[in-house]
Scaffold this motif. Sequence first.
Motif, PDB file in Angstrom:
ATOM      1  N   TYR A 108       0.848  -1.191   0.000  1.00  0.00           N
ATOM      2  CA  TYR A 108       0.000   0.000   0.000  1.00  0.00           C
ATOM      3  C   TYR A 108       0.882   1.240   0.000  1.00  0.00           C
ATOM      4  CZ  TYR A 108      -4.277   2.624   1.330  1.00  0.00           C
ATOM      5  OH  TYR A 108      -5.360   3.462   1.348  1.00  0.00           O
ATOM      6  N   TYR A 109       0.656   2.131  -0.984  1.00  0.00           N
ATOM      7  CA  TYR A 109       1.415   3.382  -1.048  1.00  0.00           C
ATOM      8  C   TYR A 109       0.463   4.565  -0.886  1.00  0.00           C
ATOM      9  CZ  TYR A 109       4.653   7.022  -2.523  1.00  0.00           C
ATOM     10  OH  TYR A 109       5.443   8.140  -2.545  1.00  0.00           O
ATOM     11  N   LEU A 110       0.803   5.455   0.047  1.00  0.00           N
ATOM     12  CA  LEU A 110      -0.015   6.634   0.323  1.00  0.00           C
ATOM     13  C   LEU A 110       0.685   7.877  -0.197  1.00  0.00           C
ATOM     14  CD1 LEU A 110      -0.866   5.733   4.024  1.00  0.00           C
ATOM     15  CD2 LEU A 110      -2.435   5.591   2.098  1.00  0.00           C
ATOM     16  N   GLN A 121      -6.781   5.246   6.919  1.00  0.00           N
ATOM     17  CA  GLN A 121      -6.197   4.448   7.999  1.00  0.00           C
ATOM     18  C   GLN A 121      -6.883   3.098   8.160  1.00  0.00           C
ATOM     19  OE1 GLN A 121      -5.768   7.606  11.148  1.00  0.00           O
ATOM     20  NE2 GLN A 121      -4.204   6.205  11.867  1.00  0.00           N
ATOM     21  N   ASN A 123      -7.756   1.094   5.961  1.00  0.00           N
ATOM     22  CA  ASN A 123      -7.275   0.103   4.994  1.00  0.00           C
ATOM     23  C   ASN A 123      -5.969  -0.549   5.423  1.00  0.00           C
ATOM     24  OD1 ASN A 123      -9.417   0.816   3.341  1.00  0.00           O
ATOM     25  ND2 ASN A 123      -8.213   2.177   2.048  1.00  0.00           N
ATOM     26  N   ILE A 124      -5.232   0.116   6.286  1.00  0.00           N
ATOM     27  CA  ILE A 124      -3.852  -0.265   6.579  1.00  0.00           C
ATOM     28  C   ILE A 124      -3.674  -1.688   7.114  1.00  0.00           C
ATOM     29  CG2 ILE A 124      -1.914   0.288   8.128  1.00  0.00           C
ATOM     30  CD1 ILE A 124      -2.682   3.283   7.615  1.00  0.00           C
ATOM     31  N   PHE A 127      -2.741  -4.839   4.666  1.00  0.00           N
ATOM     32  CA  PHE A 127      -1.600  -4.852   3.758  1.00  0.00           C
ATOM     33  C   PHE A 127      -0.351  -5.374   4.459  1.00  0.00           C
ATOM     34  CE2 PHE A 127      -4.489  -1.975   1.682  1.00  0.00           C
ATOM     35  CZ  PHE A 127      -4.305  -2.252   0.336  1.00  0.00           C
ATOM     36  N   ARG A 129       2.759  -4.446   3.584  1.00  0.00           N
ATOM     37  CA  ARG A 129       3.701  -3.339   3.723  1.00  0.00           C
ATOM     38  C   ARG A 129       2.984  -2.039   3.398  1.00  0.00           C
ATOM     39  NH1 ARG A 129       9.037  -1.824   0.055  1.00  0.00           N
ATOM     40  NH2 ARG A 129      10.044  -0.473   1.578  1.00  0.00           N
ATOM     41  N   VAL A 130       3.177  -1.025   4.237  1.00  0.00           N
ATOM     42  CA  VAL A 130       2.591   0.293   3.997  1.00  0.00           C
ATOM     43  C   VAL A 130       3.737   1.286   3.829  1.00  0.00           C
ATOM     44  CG1 VAL A 130       1.083   2.105   4.871  1.00  0.00           C
ATOM     45  CG2 VAL A 130       0.558  -0.286   5.358  1.00  0.00           C
ATOM     46  N   THR A 132       4.676   5.415   2.715  1.00  0.00           N
ATOM     47  CA  THR A 132       4.097   6.749   2.597  1.00  0.00           C
ATOM     48  C   THR A 132       5.097   7.724   2.000  1.00  0.00           C
ATOM     49  OG1 THR A 132       3.133   8.617   3.822  1.00  0.00           O
ATOM     50  CG2 THR A 132       4.751   7.286   4.980  1.00  0.00           C
ATOM     51  N   PHE A 143       5.566   3.570   9.304  1.00  0.00           N
ATOM     52  CA  PHE A 143       5.493   3.132   7.911  1.00  0.00           C
ATOM     53  C   PHE A 143       6.876   3.230   7.268  1.00  0.00           C
ATOM     54  CE2 PHE A 143       0.956   5.061   7.725  1.00  0.00           C
ATOM     55  CZ  PHE A 143       0.447   3.952   8.377  1.00  0.00           C
ATOM     56  N   THR A 330       9.644   0.597  -3.513  1.00  0.00           N
ATOM     57  CA  THR A 330       8.296   0.158  -3.128  1.00  0.00           C
ATOM     58  C   THR A 330       8.067  -1.331  -3.394  1.00  0.00           C
ATOM     59  OG1 THR A 330       7.474   0.948  -5.274  1.00  0.00           O
ATOM     60  CG2 THR A 330       7.259   2.445  -3.378  1.00  0.00           C
TER      61      THR A 330
END
Length: 649
Positions: A108-110, A121, A123-124, A127, A129-130, A132, A143, A330
């Motif tokens: 997940y990339y924010l 938040q 959704n975190i 996943f 790996r998060v 940002t 993160f 990523t």
Amino acid sequence: MVKASKRILLIAPHYFNYDVVIKDYLEKKGFVVDLMNDRPYNSNIFKAIIRVNRSIIDHYLSYFYKTQFLQISQQQSYDLLFAIQGEGLTPRFLKWMRAKIPFTPMVYYLWDSLENKPQLQKNIPYFDRVITFDYKDAKRIGFDFAPLFFSRKIKFAKSAKSAKSAKSLYDISFVGSIHDDRALVIKNLKKNLPHLKLFVYLYTPSRWIFYIRLLLNKDFFETDFNNLHFEQLPYDEVQRIRKQSKVILDIHHRNQSGLTMRTIETIALQKKIATTNSDIKHYDLYDPHNIFILDRKNLKIPTSFFKIPYKPLSKNIIDRYSLHGFYKATIGPYLDNNDHISKKEPLIAILMTTFNGELFLEDQLDSIKTQIHKNWKLFVSDDGSNDKTLSILKSYQKSWGKSKLIIHHGPKKTFSHNFLSLSTNKKIKADFYAYSDQDDLWLPSKLSVSIKALQKESSKKPLLYCGRTTYVDEHLKLKGLSPLYNKPPVFQNALVQSIAGGNTMVFNTHTKKLLEDMGNKEIISHDWWTYLLVTAAGGKVIYDEFPHILYRQHEAGLVGANNSIYGNISRLKGLIEGRFKEWNTLHVDALRSSNLQITPSNDSILAKFVFGRKGNIYQRLRMVRLIGLYRQSWQGNISLNLAALLNRI
């Protein structure tokens, strides 16, 4: 060369075609990429609903994405799911997806700060790996951090000289959406620097959205309507304006620290930038020759900044902010050299016990094989299985190698004795150790997340990582999450409660030494015992609120979910019958039968606990309060005081 069979599901916003740019890049590397929009529709109304109150269309969003996934995937598996922003994704859908592709890493990339988009938040937890773009979020929440990238669509300036030689129509330009205080900043900049040739293009998707914002944000009253537009400029036109500008203006949102795409793209264009984002000083691209930091309270730019030549950045820095650099930071680790074991990775000894586990053992072994962290060895202690368990283990041992999967014969007593036969075995040596049951499924990030958390702590004391689990049935249908505990995991809690399953636990060599020194005791369970020893010795327990395993609930399981009504009634019944008191007696006897490495303060707590349990009703209740015993929930604390009242502590 990457195998074309590797398949990626990319979920990303359709913003300036960045989703297509990423897809094209991945396909040129040889991957098969399926692309889904991170919102079902790009209409302004739909965007507003998602951002203001996503819950009102939660069921629709879940249904939409389930349908889309089934149509796109055609029942094929994926090597990676990569979600960027994911504004339309819901926990309901992600739970379903997590069970649908349990062996697939989900990243997940924010590209917004969580202060701007707090709804993301939710959704975190689903996943592996998060990552940002906001380094403050990375530091605050833990993160991973990776900045944005400049698009391959930009015609790269071959040199600073060629960038400067382009005809400059503007001293400074700004193209971007109108939000926060951008209109006010531009107005004050014009007022303070009237001699500058300034190009401004403020974009808003519709008039009604602008007028709503006008009512909510007084800074919007400062908008110069000559600069306001309701259509996006074509991307090529944006780049043309930037190339014709001496300096590019960047006005970041005050609630975020991450660098905007606009800032990153100046690297490729080799253009100078004036930005309100003072956090740019923390980045390796920062050079005062190229970057001027604006003070929102005193918006001035010295004339000399427009005259000083652009100072070219090194190739390493440029590469870091390219799309290739973004890929490496990523999802590259999941797709390149997937079976390669890095020498930098610590060795993890996985301690698994088995007994007649033929039904689900292969699933668990497969989930261990798909771990992102590759440097592990699996030690299995079988307690006399008479089904196909041993033949399954030997089959995997033949495939993986005898040095990767080592089979032991268990003590044939209880499951806790079997686990202790491994954790107290001095011949099993590694950097870290992880308990494993025979019937769960580990998500790909299970080991990597726990090791990352442990490595942040001092290696000179006992450490224990543990956390929540996702409950599933025997067919991997989701049943919910284990309870979330918020109180400190310390000795006063460990004496009267086990907070996490052994299947979540990972620990360091100091904890392994504690277990070895204590030997194979008569205890209730290996997980509770490990929690007790680490806290008694003054070690640190890291409790992860995000689950990284699927905890399978089935008829053959020895221990089930502990948050059901039946479970609560069963525990209350056991308390009244004296089971809780028997457990405490076993633990007290085990703790006091050896030369335990216990801190003086915890030794005092243990002595008062032993004495208070034998006292009268007043002494028992006073003991609970005096030494600060507690369980993690209010219901648990009622039960604890009831146990003291009934002499069942």
